[in-house]
Design a protein around this motif. Structure first.
Motif, mmCIF file in Angstrom:
data_model
loop_
_atom_site.group_PDB
_atom_site.id
_atom_site.type_symbol
_atom_site.label_atom_id
_atom_site.label_comp_id
_atom_site.label_asym_id
_atom_site.label_seq_id
_atom_site.Cartn_x
_atom_site.Cartn_y
_atom_site.Cartn_z
ATOM 1 N N ALA B 221 18.358 11.754 -20.577
ATOM 2 C CA ALA B 221 18.323 12.281 -21.948
ATOM 3 C C ALA B 221 17.908 11.174 -22.921
ATOM 4 N N ASP B 222 18.407 9.947 -22.686
ATOM 5 C CA ASP B 222 18.017 8.835 -23.563
ATOM 6 C C ASP B 222 16.521 8.546 -23.451
ATOM 7 N N ARG B 223 16.012 8.555 -22.221
ATOM 8 C CA ARG B 223 14.577 8.272 -22.027
ATOM 9 C C ARG B 223 13.730 9.367 -22.684
ATOM 10 N N LEU B 224 14.189 10.590 -22.541
ATOM 11 C CA LEU B 224 13.427 11.686 -23.142
ATOM 12 C C LEU B 224 13.466 11.593 -24.666
ATOM 13 N N GLN B 243 16.650 16.756 -14.731
ATOM 14 C CA GLN B 243 15.665 16.734 -15.821
ATOM 15 C C GLN B 243 15.783 17.985 -16.702
ATOM 16 N N LEU B 244 16.144 19.095 -16.098
ATOM 17 C CA LEU B 244 16.387 20.296 -16.907
ATOM 18 C C LEU B 244 17.593 20.077 -17.819
ATOM 19 N N GLU B 245 18.617 19.451 -17.263
ATOM 20 C CA GLU B 245 19.803 19.158 -18.079
ATOM 21 C C GLU B 245 19.458 18.237 -19.252
ATOM 22 N N VAL B 250 17.997 17.603 -25.266
ATOM 23 C CA VAL B 250 17.087 17.071 -26.289
ATOM 24 C C VAL B 250 16.274 18.185 -26.957
ATOM 25 N N MET B 251 16.407 19.407 -26.481
ATOM 26 C CA MET B 251 15.631 20.499 -27.076
ATOM 27 C C MET B 251 15.990 20.682 -28.549
ATOM 28 N N ALA B 273 23.129 21.137 -8.106
ATOM 29 C CA ALA B 273 23.920 21.332 -9.320
ATOM 30 C C ALA B 273 23.054 21.870 -10.441
ATOM 31 N N GLY B 274 23.549 22.852 -11.151
ATOM 32 C CA GLY B 274 22.844 23.399 -12.296
ATOM 33 C C GLY B 274 23.140 22.601 -13.548
#
Lengths: 351, 351
Positions: B221-224, B243-245, B250-251, B273-274
């Motif tokens: 999340a930080d990289r994104l 990556q979905l998480e 960040v959305m 894991a979801g």
């Protein structure tokens, strides 16, 4: 600040209304770490100012108790504004204008507004929305989350005639309405889940669900398949967690999921396990859509009128629990989170 | 059945085409438990019948290698038809009609079809789609998944001008196209993730991504957020999993997620894991939509012509790896799953 347990409102007198007076409010006293208790609230006596120019003074008649308020009591990972400790807990309410310094609202007008958990609200007239006291047989019905249920089904999930609809948390205020609205808007089959055998019976016997199951019984996907042998087209999700995973498993191709609430993580935060089978959404071409009622306010009149008409025709059951007295609001809220009630829970303030 | 490792295709002669002849095919020899190996495939010599009435015989020129084929080799929990053990692995291919018993296709016509992993395909003419050999500078470009990338962005995610778009698996065939198409269709910012520093550099230097990161570096999340400081409006998801998480985290409000692939669980099944933060989809009003290219075939011409025009104008990079020889297809497929290539991987059969 007075701890709630030691407070008493019984001896208080109504305000004189001729000048500044007093009114009771419920404040957030402490942020609950997990399950809230009555000690997290405080009943506080405050001054009620006379309305200044453009304002009105409203005496609240019914307050709404909403599970969503839990998310605002402490940070559970959901990015919505928290209640301040030591400040009143806002929430939906309906009341009557008792003093007006605005040309827009007259004494005696009935209004809906967001300043609940208090006896009196003073604010600019624009913060109140006039309601028609005749549209429902009881004034408290204006607090029913018909718009949430309606917008979730129609706008978020794109309900179409013949759909099989699954509603989790179906004994709750939103869920019970969602199930009934789905049926009345042409769903082919409506199934629900709830948290006790009594609630499951209530769904089928009182609210007209075709089938229901207790989510505590485990094997959720199997239970859902038994309840909806033809698969699920629309899932109205009030819980997230394992029930969302089961729904994804049983969804039909092109199924639609309205993400409305997350009861499964209401005390545990956003860190609850997500659905491990979301990959199925690709092959099934599922659509999941989160929504907030506040984005759908333009639907209010349409939804209210439709729901009110069904109620007049006796086609819908008004599922409501009325708790008397502001001083009982915190306990009722805690009990509601614990699953003590079905349907909408309101607090009656008339005295 | 011959094990692949011990097979040789070098001494085989082209079929005479005057009667039934022979052609090599790649069969599924065994269902891989996790990561496939070359031993899971067999190179098999088969009889090629003459086309009967209404049929054509096509000599394949290029085969497509698709990560999605992994999902059909063994049951990983995705409800799509499995390849049969001992049968040819179907897949996209382009070839040339060499014998025709149909008025619909003539000898010399170039066609696209779904009977790959073999030298010759014989079937009813309706199973082949004629392609224009001039629209792309190379025939193999017809195998690029431009429709998947285009439909995911336009139809599933509702891309609008100015959107910040995040693409995972961006060095792959679909991801690289999705990033480039997003840019050319007006995205304000395009960021991608890939699995090595070299691929990350490739995204920025060759494919025109504004920023990219290696998903192995953790703290996704930080990289994104660093790559997309203004948040993400559209996420083209080729991976699922962590990556979905991170993307959900960040959305931006009203963000849209096209669920296209699940590389994160390609060998591990649907039990991965979801996203633990799906509850954020409510407050952010996110939309997640799974899609299959086969639902969007009506967009084929529009997508192909747009992509081809960008290519002619030099505004898009044709990111392609060509592997020579059917006998090398299994190894190339295994290597592709392992991340050895960027862009589209095709097998050239001309000899």
């Amino acid at each position: 600040m007075t701890g709630f347990q030691s407070s008493s409102v019984a001896s208080d007198q109504p305000p004189a209304l001729a000048g500044d007076s007093v009114g009771w409010q419920v404040h957030l006293a402490a942020r609950p770490v997990r399950t809230p208790t009555s000690a997290d609230f405080a009943l506080v006596k405050t001054t009620v100012p006379r309305p200044s120019s453009g304002q009105v003074l409203v005496r609240n008649l019914f307050l709404s108790l909403d599970a969503g308020a839990r998310l605002r009591m402490s940070d559970v990972g959901v990015p919505i504004p928290l209640y301040a400790v030591g400040a009143v807990m806002d929430g939906d309410a309906v009341g009557e204008v008792v003093l007006s310094a605005s040309p827009d609202l007259a004494v005696g007008d009935l209004v809906h507004h967001g300043m609940g958990w208090r006896e009196y609200a003073v604010a600019d007239a624009a913060r109140f929305r006039r309601v028609d006291g005749q549209v429902f047989s009881t004034l408290s019905a204006h607090l029913a989350p018909y718009l949430t249920a309606w917008a979730g089904l129609v706008d978020a999930a794109g309900l179409t005639a013949g759909d099989t609809v699954f509603v989790s948390g179906a004994a709750g205020a939103v869920g019970g309405l969602a199930g009934q609205i789905a049926r009345l808007k042409g769903a082919g089959r409506v199934v629900g889940s709830a948290g006790s055998p009594a609630k499951v019976a209530h769904l089928v016997e009182k609210l007209g669900f075709d089938a229901a199951f207790d989510y505590h019984d485990g094997q959720l996907a199997d239970r859902l398949r038994q309840a909806a042998p033809g698969g699920v087209d629309v899932y109205f999700d009030n819980t997230g967690g394992p029930q969302l995973e089961a729904a994804i498993e049983v969804m039909n191709p092109h199924g639609r999921i309205a993400l409305c609430g997350a009861l499964a993580s209401q005390n545990g935060g956003a860190g609850a396990a997500g659905p491990s089978n979301l990959v199925l959404a690709i092959a099934k071409r599922l659509r999941l859509r989160g929504f907030l009622t506040s984005d759908h306010l333009g639907r209010t009149d349409e939804a209210r009128d439709e729901v009110a008409e069904w109620l007049r025709q006796g086609r819908r059951h008004l599922d409501e629990t009325v708790v008397d007295g502001l001083e009982n609001a915190p306990r009722a809220f805690v009990d509601m989170l614990g699953g003590a009630y079905t349907g909408k829970v309101v607090v009656r303030l008339s005295r």
